[in-house]
Structure formats: structure tokens, C-alpha cells
Design an enzyme around this catalytic site. Structure first.
Site, PDB file in Angstrom:
ATOM      1  CD  GLN A 195       0.951  12.443  -6.370  1.00 20.35           C
ATOM      2  OE1 GLN A 195       0.627  11.507  -7.099  1.00 20.35           O
ATOM      3  NE2 GLN A 195       0.512  12.565  -5.137  1.00 20.35           N
ATOM      4  CD1 TRP A 223      -1.585   9.491   0.481  1.00 22.99           C
ATOM      5  CD2 TRP A 223      -1.418  11.674   0.868  1.00 22.99           C
ATOM      6  NE1 TRP A 223      -1.117  10.082  -0.676  1.00 22.99           N
ATOM      7  CE2 TRP A 223      -1.006  11.417  -0.462  1.00 22.99           C
ATOM      8  CE3 TRP A 223      -1.393  12.988   1.346  1.00 22.99           C
ATOM      9  CZ2 TRP A 223      -0.568  12.440  -1.318  1.00 22.99           C
ATOM     10  CZ3 TRP A 223      -0.957  13.992   0.488  1.00 22.99           C
ATOM     11  CH2 TRP A 223      -0.548  13.715  -0.821  1.00 22.99           C
ATOM     12  CG  ASP A 224      -6.368  11.159  -1.275  1.00 19.18           C
ATOM     13  OD1 ASP A 224      -5.608  10.217  -1.538  1.00 19.18           O
ATOM     14  OD2 ASP A 224      -7.607  11.088  -1.370  1.00 19.18           O
ATOM     15  CD  GLU A 266       1.585   7.511  -5.323  1.00 20.01           C
ATOM     16  OE1 GLU A 266       1.190   6.964  -6.381  1.00 20.01           O
ATOM     17  OE2 GLU A 266       0.823   7.888  -4.421  1.00 20.01           O
TER      18      GLU A 266
END
Length: 431
Positions: free
Chosen positions: A262, A33-34, A163
Site C-alpha cells: 500500500q 492507526w487508520d 506491511e
């Protein structure tokens, strides 16, 4: 950073940007997705033809995304895979992988960013509108209006960007991005004749009543409804050699604790600053900084952008250095597996969208730049709707120069002006 991104990205619509580009075997060439959320917006403002090609690759994968949605139990819509090469979900761990439904909203954000930067509506007719609508239908499939909460629209049992907190209820980032996605899909879907009025109304109703978890005692929006109810992580007694945590502790052990891998809620601050009052944003930065271990290279640039947008230059600079030096200084000890494409993209975004405050407002590209006294002047070039603009920020003013293309409307703080042949300078405002 820009060189590495440009040489690694696909240009023909048949591929995208792997997490390590072409520089190493980390992640086996998979796209995450990044690529859409971190790298594609950089291309939209620097190499729009690459951004368009990346979107074309996503559009080509729409049928596979529909199949993925059916495999996940959704009867309508499309769900893009969290990790893929060919369009099939390749994640081997559901809680921290396939449960990241925010991928749909990330792709929608990338499409809307490209449209804002280029004004190229042809991408909508070439499948972009269908992709936007099909991916938005997922939110109506997995969310519902909870009568026990006054009809608020809730999205339960998903994983956000963090996550270390898996399968949660009402992840703030997911809900905010889903809200934006639903509004865009309702508008463009009706324009393109891809949905009936009642479906568009259902999307708008869900968007308007989307639950955003808030803690009145802390005065902040919650990362998710259960985040601060978990046992705090014992940072004081965790040995330095036990980081990153995912390499030393079982996922369930991490999930039971109040710790973030994160940026998650902070990523929402970075992407959607207009949704947060400055005082709340600063409290959120403090609260989430205290529990985030930054075990992902995606984290630093989001913290840098969010800090810059509330005027905290020193904090922003500290995080920007991490993003910029991730591979140059091998800060995470794994550059040998390949460069970190998202960190490279984030380093540019932190400069342009963080320190320089670049964003699109209507037909204008606007800036709200901050000085960085510790390093002095900084500059970059950006493209906006066919024109190339050079931006230079000193400790006292900002200078805008049209390098090529037609005159373009810019903004500096609250002022709007037409940038033509002659460069324009404006003094910096207060942080």
C-alpha cells in the site's frame, strides 16, 4: 461515506472507530492507526465533536500505552498499540503489527489536525499535551544520532505503513512524521510545563537532524534505506488469482522482494506535500506506483491525494474511484466482512484535501482547487473553527459560501479573503 463513518464512531470518549465500523465482524472490532490518520481528520472538518471524543479515547489509553512501551523495552514514554480495543496490543504478528511505531506520530498528527481545524486548545489541558509529549519520548528511546553519518538522527528496525516491507531502517514516512511529532511535542510540552528545556532541545535536535533517505540517481526519497536494493517482484509472471499476495505467499518471501502492499512514501506525499518539490513528488508517484499492488484499501485514497496535489487530475481520479467504490462495487471481494471505514474516509479526503487542495495555513482555511472535467462540478461542506462552509468547484471556478457561524478567513491559491454573508467565487488557476 460520511453517514457510515458518523454512525460507527464513538461519541463518549469510551470507544473509537473500529476498522469495519458496526457493519461486520472483520478485524473483530479492533481499532487500528487508520482511525486516527484517515478518519479523525475527516471528523475534525465535518463533525469535530466526534474527533474530540476519539482523541479523548486515546488520552484515556495513555497509561496502557506506557505499559506497552515498557513491554517493548523502552524505559520512557508511551507507545500506542497497533491493534486494540481496550488499550492493550492485540496484534499477533510483531513484524507487520507492533513494529509500526508510526502509530504514535499518527495520533499526534490527528491531535494537531483537530487543533488546527477547531482552535480548541482545551483538549491539551485535558490530557492532549501529556499524550503528545509521552508519545514523542519514544523517538528519543528508539532513535539515535549516528556519528558515522555526521550525527544524523536515525530510526532503525521499524515497519512503516507498507506491511510488505517489515523491520526496516529509516522508513521515510515514519521519520517525516516523527520529525513533525517531535517539533510539536517540544513546543507544546514546554508551554504546558511538562518537560525541561534540555529535553525539548533534545527533541528539536533530533527533528532537525532526522535522516531522510534519498536516492540521487532516481531523484526520489526512498521508502526506506533498503527498499530498492531488494529483488524486484516478478509481476509479469504472478497470476491474477495470487493477489492479494499476503494470502498466497509467506511473509518472508514477500519481505525479500521489492513490492509494496500500500501507499507508504506516497502517504507522506499526501499528508506533507510542502516537504516535497513537485518534480520529486511526481517521480516518486511514478516509482512507487510501479511497485505497489494496492492489496490494502488504505492505498487508493493516498495515491489520489498525492496525485491531485501535483496537478495530475487523471491519475487522481483513477484512484479516487477505487476509494469511493471500494464497498459500493465490492472491489476487493470482502465487503461481506464489513465496510472499509478508512476507504470511506479517504474518499472524502481525496475530494476535499486532494482535488480541492484544502489545508490550514495559520488562521485561514485555504484551497487550491482543481477541476475534474470528466465528472463536472463537485462540492462538499466543511467546518472550520465553528463556521460551516460550502465549497463548490466547477470546471472554471470555485465558489465559497458561509452557511452558518462567524465570518472566516479563507484562501484561494495565493489570495486571502474574509468570507462573510455573501458567497465569493474565484477562477481556477493552472493545474
Amino acid at each position: 461515506a460520511l453517514f457510515q463513518l458518523v454512525q460507527a464512531a464513538g461519541r463518549d470518549g469510551a470507544s473509537s472507530l473500529p476498522a469495519k465500523g458496526q457493519t461486520g465482524e472483520g478485524y473483530e472490532g479492533h481499532v487500528f492507526w487508520d482511525a486516527d490518520l484517515y478518519a479523525l481528520p475527516v471528523f475534525a472538518f465535518t463533525r469535530p465533536e466526534i474527533a474530540r471524543a476519539m482523541l479523548a479515547w486515546r488520552i484515556a489509553g495513555l497509561e496502557a500505552a506506557r505499559a506497552n512501551a515498557r513491554a517493548m523495552g523502552q524505559m520512557r514514554g508511551a507507545l500506542y498499540p497497533w491493534r486494540t480495543i481496550s488499550g492493550r496490543e492485540c496484534s499477533s504478528f510483531f513484524p507487520a503489527g507492533a513494529a509500526q511505531y508510526h502509530i504514535n506520530a499518527d495520533i499526534a498528527f490527528a491531535l494537531e489536525t483537530y487543533l488546527a481545524a477547531t482552535d480548541d486548545a482545551s483538549i491539551l489541558k485535558e490530557g492532549g499535551a501529556a499524550m503528545l509529549v509521552e508519545t514523542a519520548r519514544i523517538w528519543l528511546e528508539i532513535g539515535f544520532h549516528d556519528a558515522a553519518r555526521g550525527g544524523a538522527f536515525v530510526i532503525n528496525r521499524v515497519t512503516g505503513p507498507d506491511e510488505y516491507s517489515a523491520i526496516v531502517d529509516n522508513n521515510l514516512y515514519t521519520n517525516l512524521m516523527a520529525q513533525r511529532h517531535l517539533r510539536a511535542a517540544a513546543a507544546r510540552g514546554r508551554e504546558a510545563g511538562l518537560m525541561e528545556a534540555d529535553e525539548a532541545a533534545a527533541m528539536l535536535r533530533a527533528a532537525e537532524s532526522m535522516l531522510m533517505p534519498f536516492d540521487p540517481e532516481r531523484g526520489i526519497f526512498l521508502q526506506d534505506e533498503g527498499f530498492f536494493g531488494k529483488q524486484p517482484w516478478p509481476f509479469a509472471t504472478t497470476p491474477a488469482e495470487n493477489y492479494p499476495l499476503l494470502l498466497h505467499y509467506h511473509p518472508l518471501h514477500i519481505y525479500r522482494h521489492q513490492v509494496a502492499k500500500q501507499a507508504d512514501a506516497v502517504l507522506a506525499l499526501a499528508l506533507l506535500p510542502e516537504r516535497f518539490e513537485r518534480a520529486i513528488a511526481r517521480r516518486m508517484l511514478d516509482a512507487y506506483e510501479a511497485v505497489t499492488v494496492h492489496d490494502s484499501t488504505l492505498s487508493a485514497s493516498a495515491f489520489a491525494i498525492a496525485a491531485a496535489r501535483v496537478g495530475e487530475t487523471d491519475r487522481a481520479l483513477r484512484y479516487w474511484r477505487v476509494a469511493a467504490l471500494t464497498d459500493l462495487a465490492d472491489l476487493f471481494g470482502n465487503t461481506g466482512h464489513g465496510l472499509h471505514m478508512a476507504a470511506l474516509a479517504g474518499a472524502w479526503s481525496a475530494l476535499a484535501m486532494g482535488f480541492a487542495g484544502m489545508r490550514v495555513a495559520g488562521d485561514a482555511l485555504t484551497f487550491d482547487p482543481l477541476a475534474i472535467p470528466e465528472i463536472g462540478p463537485y462540492g462538499f461542506r466543511t467546518r472550520f473553527r465553528g463556521s460551516l462552509i460550502a465549497v463548490t468547484v466547477s470546471n472554471s471556478d470555485a465558489r465559497y459560501e458561509l452557511i452558518e457561524g462567524q465570518p472566516v478567513w479563507l484562501g484561494h491559491g495565493a489570495e486571502r479573503f474574509l468570507l462573510e454573508a455573501a458567497p465569493i467565487s474565484r477562477p481556477l488557476g493552472p493545474a
